[in-house]
Write a protein that holds these residues in place. Structure first.
Motif, PDB file in Angstrom:
ATOM      1  N   LEU A   9     -40.870  96.041 119.015  1.00  0.00           N
ATOM      2  CA  LEU A   9     -39.766  96.744 118.577  1.00  0.00           C
ATOM      3  C   LEU A   9     -39.372  98.107 119.415  1.00  0.00           C
ATOM      4  CD1 LEU A   9     -40.435  96.762 114.849  1.00  0.00           C
ATOM      5  CD2 LEU A   9     -38.866  95.270 116.119  1.00  0.00           C
ATOM      6  N   GLU A  10     -40.802  98.629 120.010  1.00  0.00           N
ATOM      7  CA  GLU A  10     -40.253  99.932 121.008  1.00  0.00           C
ATOM      8  C   GLU A  10     -39.511  99.355 122.140  1.00  0.00           C
ATOM      9  OE1 GLU A  10     -44.266 101.438 121.501  1.00  0.00           O
ATOM     10  OE2 GLU A  10     -44.533 102.178 119.496  1.00  0.00           O
ATOM     11  N   ALA A  11     -40.265  98.338 122.739  1.00  0.00           N
ATOM     12  CA  ALA A  11     -39.597  97.658 124.053  1.00  0.00           C
ATOM     13  C   ALA A  11     -37.859  97.550 123.747  1.00  0.00           C
ATOM     14  CB  ALA A  11     -39.840  96.403 124.456  1.00  0.00           C
ATOM     15  N   TYR A  12     -37.594  96.693 122.568  1.00  0.00           N
ATOM     16  CA  TYR A  12     -36.223  96.651 122.254  1.00  0.00           C
ATOM     17  C   TYR A  12     -35.536  97.789 121.998  1.00  0.00           C
ATOM     18  CZ  TYR A  12     -32.663  95.166 119.086  1.00  0.00           C
ATOM     19  OH  TYR A  12     -31.321  95.090 118.371  1.00  0.00           O
ATOM     20  N   ALA A  13     -36.114  98.972 121.662  1.00  0.00           N
ATOM     21  CA  ALA A  13     -35.146 100.109 121.155  1.00  0.00           C
ATOM     22  C   ALA A  13     -35.014 100.867 122.820  1.00  0.00           C
ATOM     23  CB  ALA A  13     -36.100 101.174 120.598  1.00  0.00           C
ATOM     24  N   ARG A  14     -35.945 100.646 123.821  1.00  0.00           N
ATOM     25  CA  ARG A  14     -35.994 101.045 125.168  1.00  0.00           C
ATOM     26  C   ARG A  14     -34.467 100.272 125.667  1.00  0.00           C
ATOM     27  NH1 ARG A  14     -41.392 101.326 124.987  1.00  0.00           N
ATOM     28  NH2 ARG A  14     -41.592  99.512 126.099  1.00  0.00           N
ATOM     29  N   MET A  15     -34.417  98.867 125.520  1.00  0.00           N
ATOM     30  CA  MET A  15     -33.560  98.097 126.101  1.00  0.00           C
ATOM     31  C   MET A  15     -32.096  98.565 125.492  1.00  0.00           C
ATOM     32  SD  MET A  15     -33.118  94.068 125.468  1.00  0.00           S
ATOM     33  CE  MET A  15     -32.840  94.302 123.543  1.00  0.00           C
ATOM     34  N   LEU A  16     -32.122  98.921 124.148  1.00  0.00           N
ATOM     35  CA  LEU A  16     -30.841  99.139 123.684  1.00  0.00           C
ATOM     36  C   LEU A  16     -30.633 100.493 124.162  1.00  0.00           C
ATOM     37  CD1 LEU A  16     -31.233  98.577 119.881  1.00  0.00           C
ATOM     38  CD2 LEU A  16     -30.019  97.014 121.589  1.00  0.00           C
ATOM     39  N   GLY A  17     -31.449 101.169 124.541  1.00  0.00           N
ATOM     40  CA  GLY A  17     -30.953 102.767 125.184  1.00  0.00           C
ATOM     41  C   GLY A  17     -30.384 102.524 126.705  1.00  0.00           C
ATOM     42  N   GLU A  18     -30.924 101.560 127.343  1.00  0.00           N
ATOM     43  CA  GLU A  18     -30.309 101.208 128.704  1.00  0.00           C
ATOM     44  C   GLU A  18     -29.008 100.449 128.500  1.00  0.00           C
ATOM     45  OE1 GLU A  18     -32.682  98.808 131.116  1.00  0.00           O
ATOM     46  OE2 GLU A  18     -34.472 100.052 130.891  1.00  0.00           O
ATOM     47  N   VAL A  19     -28.695  99.652 127.636  1.00  0.00           N
ATOM     48  CA  VAL A  19     -27.368  98.972 127.270  1.00  0.00           C
ATOM     49  C   VAL A  19     -26.502 100.051 126.869  1.00  0.00           C
ATOM     50  CG1 VAL A  19     -26.072  97.338 125.787  1.00  0.00           C
ATOM     51  CG2 VAL A  19     -28.526  96.822 126.376  1.00  0.00           C
ATOM     52  N   SER A  20     -26.814 100.932 125.884  1.00  0.00           N
ATOM     53  CA  SER A  20     -25.810 102.030 125.587  1.00  0.00           C
ATOM     54  C   SER A  20     -25.267 102.897 126.658  1.00  0.00           C
ATOM     55  CB  SER A  20     -26.260 102.710 124.391  1.00  0.00           C
ATOM     56  OG  SER A  20     -27.285 103.498 124.873  1.00  0.00           O
ATOM     57  N   ALA A  21     -26.284 103.027 127.706  1.00  0.00           N
ATOM     58  CA  ALA A  21     -25.931 104.050 128.662  1.00  0.00           C
ATOM     59  C   ALA A  21     -25.292 103.244 129.835  1.00  0.00           C
ATOM     60  CB  ALA A  21     -27.139 104.420 129.531  1.00  0.00           C
ATOM     61  N   THR A  22     -25.414 102.151 130.041  1.00  0.00           N
ATOM     62  CA  THR A  22     -24.632 101.077 131.301  1.00  0.00           C
ATOM     63  C   THR A  22     -23.473 100.201 130.801  1.00  0.00           C
ATOM     64  OG1 THR A  22     -26.501  99.292 131.109  1.00  0.00           O
ATOM     65  CG2 THR A  22     -26.873 101.355 132.479  1.00  0.00           C
ATOM     66  N   GLY A  23     -23.693  99.628 129.433  1.00  0.00           N
ATOM     67  CA  GLY A  23     -22.873  99.035 128.810  1.00  0.00           C
ATOM     68  C   GLY A  23     -23.157  97.462 129.426  1.00  0.00           C
ATOM     69  N   ARG A  24     -24.273  97.189 129.953  1.00  0.00           N
ATOM     70  CA  ARG A  24     -24.636  95.661 130.284  1.00  0.00           C
ATOM     71  C   ARG A  24     -24.990  94.889 129.235  1.00  0.00           C
ATOM     72  NH1 ARG A  24     -29.989  94.734 130.215  1.00  0.00           N
ATOM     73  NH2 ARG A  24     -31.324  96.339 129.961  1.00  0.00           N
ATOM     74  N   ARG A  25     -25.081  93.577 129.673  1.00  0.00           N
ATOM     75  CA  ARG A  25     -25.479  92.656 128.731  1.00  0.00           C
ATOM     76  C   ARG A  25     -26.957  92.442 128.791  1.00  0.00           C
ATOM     77  NH1 ARG A  25     -21.266  89.746 126.142  1.00  0.00           N
ATOM     78  NH2 ARG A  25     -19.245  90.158 127.065  1.00  0.00           N
ATOM     79  N   LEU A  26     -27.551  91.664 127.938  1.00  0.00           N
ATOM     80  CA  LEU A  26     -28.946  91.609 128.156  1.00  0.00           C
ATOM     81  C   LEU A  26     -29.338  90.653 129.201  1.00  0.00           C
ATOM     82  CD1 LEU A  26     -30.211  91.109 124.450  1.00  0.00           C
ATOM     83  CD2 LEU A  26     -29.891  93.075 125.765  1.00  0.00           C
ATOM     84  N   ARG A  27     -30.231  90.721 129.857  1.00  0.00           N
ATOM     85  CA  ARG A  27     -30.598  89.998 130.918  1.00  0.00           C
ATOM     86  C   ARG A  27     -31.380  88.756 130.529  1.00  0.00           C
ATOM     87  NH1 ARG A  27     -32.486  94.962 132.944  1.00  0.00           N
ATOM     88  NH2 ARG A  27     -34.587  94.191 132.478  1.00  0.00           N
ATOM     89  N   ARG A  28     -31.610  87.653 131.178  1.00  0.00           N
ATOM     90  CA  ARG A  28     -32.247  86.290 130.660  1.00  0.00           C
ATOM     91  C   ARG A  28     -33.753  86.638 130.462  1.00  0.00           C
ATOM     92  NH1 ARG A  28     -32.179  81.142 134.801  1.00  0.00           N
ATOM     93  NH2 ARG A  28     -29.688  81.327 133.694  1.00  0.00           N
ATOM     94  N   ASP A  29     -34.463  87.687 131.006  1.00  0.00           N
ATOM     95  CA  ASP A  29     -35.805  87.919 130.881  1.00  0.00           C
ATOM     96  C   ASP A  29     -35.942  88.633 129.509  1.00  0.00           C
ATOM     97  OD1 ASP A  29     -34.674  90.165 132.302  1.00  0.00           O
ATOM     98  OD2 ASP A  29     -36.675  90.938 131.858  1.00  0.00           O
ATOM     99  N   GLU A  30     -35.113  89.214 129.038  1.00  0.00           N
ATOM    100  CA  GLU A  30     -35.056  90.032 127.799  1.00  0.00           C
ATOM    101  C   GLU A  30     -34.621  89.121 126.692  1.00  0.00           C
ATOM    102  OE1 GLU A  30     -33.480  94.366 129.370  1.00  0.00           O
ATOM    103  OE2 GLU A  30     -32.029  92.797 128.899  1.00  0.00           O
ATOM    104  N   LEU A  31     -33.893  88.005 126.937  1.00  0.00           N
ATOM    105  CA  LEU A  31     -33.470  86.993 125.763  1.00  0.00           C
ATOM    106  C   LEU A  31     -34.700  86.357 125.586  1.00  0.00           C
ATOM    107  CD1 LEU A  31     -29.644  86.092 126.940  1.00  0.00           C
ATOM    108  CD2 LEU A  31     -30.547  87.387 124.721  1.00  0.00           C
ATOM    109  N   ASP A  32     -35.418  85.922 126.903  1.00  0.00           N
ATOM    110  CA  ASP A  32     -36.587  85.033 126.677  1.00  0.00           C
ATOM    111  C   ASP A  32     -37.722  85.783 125.844  1.00  0.00           C
ATOM    112  OD1 ASP A  32     -35.410  82.845 128.198  1.00  0.00           O
ATOM    113  OD2 ASP A  32     -36.402  83.544 130.001  1.00  0.00           O
ATOM    114  N   ALA A  33     -37.798  86.839 126.071  1.00  0.00           N
ATOM    115  CA  ALA A  33     -38.692  88.015 125.396  1.00  0.00           C
ATOM    116  C   ALA A  33     -38.431  87.858 123.851  1.00  0.00           C
ATOM    117  CB  ALA A  33     -38.862  89.225 125.882  1.00  0.00           C
ATOM    118  N   LEU A  34     -37.061  88.132 123.667  1.00  0.00           N
ATOM    119  CA  LEU A  34     -36.754  87.841 122.222  1.00  0.00           C
ATOM    120  C   LEU A  34     -36.826  86.318 121.457  1.00  0.00           C
ATOM    121  CD1 LEU A  34     -33.389  89.964 122.770  1.00  0.00           C
ATOM    122  CD2 LEU A  34     -35.489  90.551 120.897  1.00  0.00           C
ATOM    123  N   ARG A  35     -36.618  85.431 122.506  1.00  0.00           N
ATOM    124  CA  ARG A  35     -37.105  84.233 121.768  1.00  0.00           C
ATOM    125  C   ARG A  35     -38.440  83.849 121.581  1.00  0.00           C
ATOM    126  NH1 ARG A  35     -33.473  82.769 126.193  1.00  0.00           N
ATOM    127  NH2 ARG A  35     -31.343  82.345 125.363  1.00  0.00           N
ATOM    128  N   GLY A  36     -39.382  84.630 122.518  1.00  0.00           N
ATOM    129  CA  GLY A  36     -40.908  84.553 122.257  1.00  0.00           C
ATOM    130  C   GLY A  36     -41.192  85.457 120.995  1.00  0.00           C
TER     131      GLY A  36
END
Length: 366
Positions: A9-36
């Motif tokens: 959950l902490e890694a997910y929160a950091r990822m949201l921080g990057e997304v909000s700052a850059t407006g980027r979409r989730l990368r494949r490795d991040e989606l794979d981590a969520l699937r895991g």
């Protein structure tokens, strides 16, 4: 929270921080981590609702600290950051769901494999009785009671994955609950194991298997073995049900539901195969001299018995005129020396006729 480790959950929160700052979409490795993460939660027995709830809560907690809500940001920047976070959350929920579903499918396959192995061991008696009884509890069976086995056979082979198997199982569970009842596909047949005293369960099984409803393959015949105790008793009841189906086919019996206790005379008749073959040969062998062979006259003996020895009814069943049928009876008397009108002679002819069908004569040599 929801079976999700805190570091995820902490890694997910950091990822949201990057997304909000850059407006980027989730990368494949991040989606794979969520699937895991979803797969681990599903494999650990955690429900999808709790899993999604944990990530939604993490999203709410993270939102207040994201750069997009800082006081110096404009309303437009806040809106852009919020849209980026919502897009990321949508993708995250889909990835979590995919992983959770994958874990559930794997668990189902593993459970089906274990169930199939258990049914094999149970019906063939290939496991230690004590160990088998322990495994049986997982599938709702208490092997200390006396059980019986019913077997349904259809035009097509039954498999556990077929909808009709689930249809029959749902009907029984809906009516009787998980009350010491197991339904499974086995060697192309549909099998029901239940306490021998639960006659209503077997009646419901037969009725649903024979008439499962539109879109489902119906069984042609159902046979129920006798009640026996212990794991060896289940094997015996299963073999009795299979034997009843075999006898019904050989004798071309009409009832769609058969009980092994009603057919006990046939194993007795076949216990001494050599004596039965001798009876068939001695009594019915001369019928092979008839024009057209023994087959039509053998059918005449059977139809006469099934019609209660009423010539007109027997003739109707065979699609013959009464005169033709009477002529056939006379030919049987002349060729064999046994008079179908004499009670003792008639019994001998009918017993020999049953033996002939059990032995496959005259198509198969004695």
């Amino acid at each position: 929270m929801g079976g999700v480790p805190g570091e995820e959950l902490e890694a997910y929160a950091r990822m949201l921080g990057e997304v909000s700052a850059t407006g980027r979409r989730l990368r494949r490795d991040e989606l794979d981590a969520l699937r895991g993460s979803g797969e681990r939660a599903g494999g650990g027995g955690n429900g999808l609702r709790g899993l999604i709830g944990a990530y939604l809560a993490a999203t709410r907690d993270a939102w207040s600290t994201l750069r997009g809500v800082a006081a110096a940001d404009t309303a437009t920047e806040v809106q852009r950051a919020g849209e980026a976070v919502l897009t990321a959350l949508d993708a995250a929920v889909l990835a979590l769901g995919e992983g959770h579903q994958r874990a559930q499918r794997l668990l189902v396959r593993q459970d089906e494999a274990a169930r199939g192995e258990f049914v094999d061991d149970l019906l063939y008696g290939r496991s230690d009785p004590g160990r088998l009884a322990e495994r049986a509890e997982r599938f709702g069976l208490r092997l200390g009671r006396g059980h019986a086995v019913a077997v349904a056979r259809g035009e097509d082979a039954y498999e556990d994955s077929q909808p009709v198997v689930r249809r029959v199982e749902r009907e029984l569970v809906g009516r009787f609950g998980h009350r010491d009842v197991l339904v499974a596909g086995k060697d192309g047949r549909l099998v029901c194991i239940a306490p021998g005293g639960e006659r209503a369960v077997f009646e419901a099984f037969a009725d649903t298997a024979l008439r499962p409803g539109p879109g489902y393959g119906a069984a042609r015949r159902v046979a129920v073995g006798r009640t026996h105790s212990g794991t060896s008793g289940i094997v015996r009841s299963y073999e009795e049900a299979l034997g009843a189906l075999d006898v019904a086919d050989r004798l071309r019996l009409h009832p769609p539901v058969l009980r092994a206790e009603e057919l006990l005379v046939f194993p007795v008749l076949m216990r001494d195969r050599a004596a039965m073959a001798d009876l068939v040969h001695s009594v019915l062998g001369p019928l092979e001299q008839a024009r057209g062979g023994a087959g039509p006259l053998l059918e005449t003996i059977t139809a006469h018995a099934e019609a209660g020895h009423v010539n007109a009814e027997a003739a109707r069943r065979l699609g013959l005129g009464v005169r033709t049928f009477t002529y056939r009876l006379e030919r049987i008397k002349v060729l064999t020396g046994y008079d179908p009108g004499d009670p003792l002679h008639r019994y001998t002819l009918e017993t020999a006729a049953m033996g002939a069908r059990l032995l496959g004569w005259p198509d198969q040599p004695l």
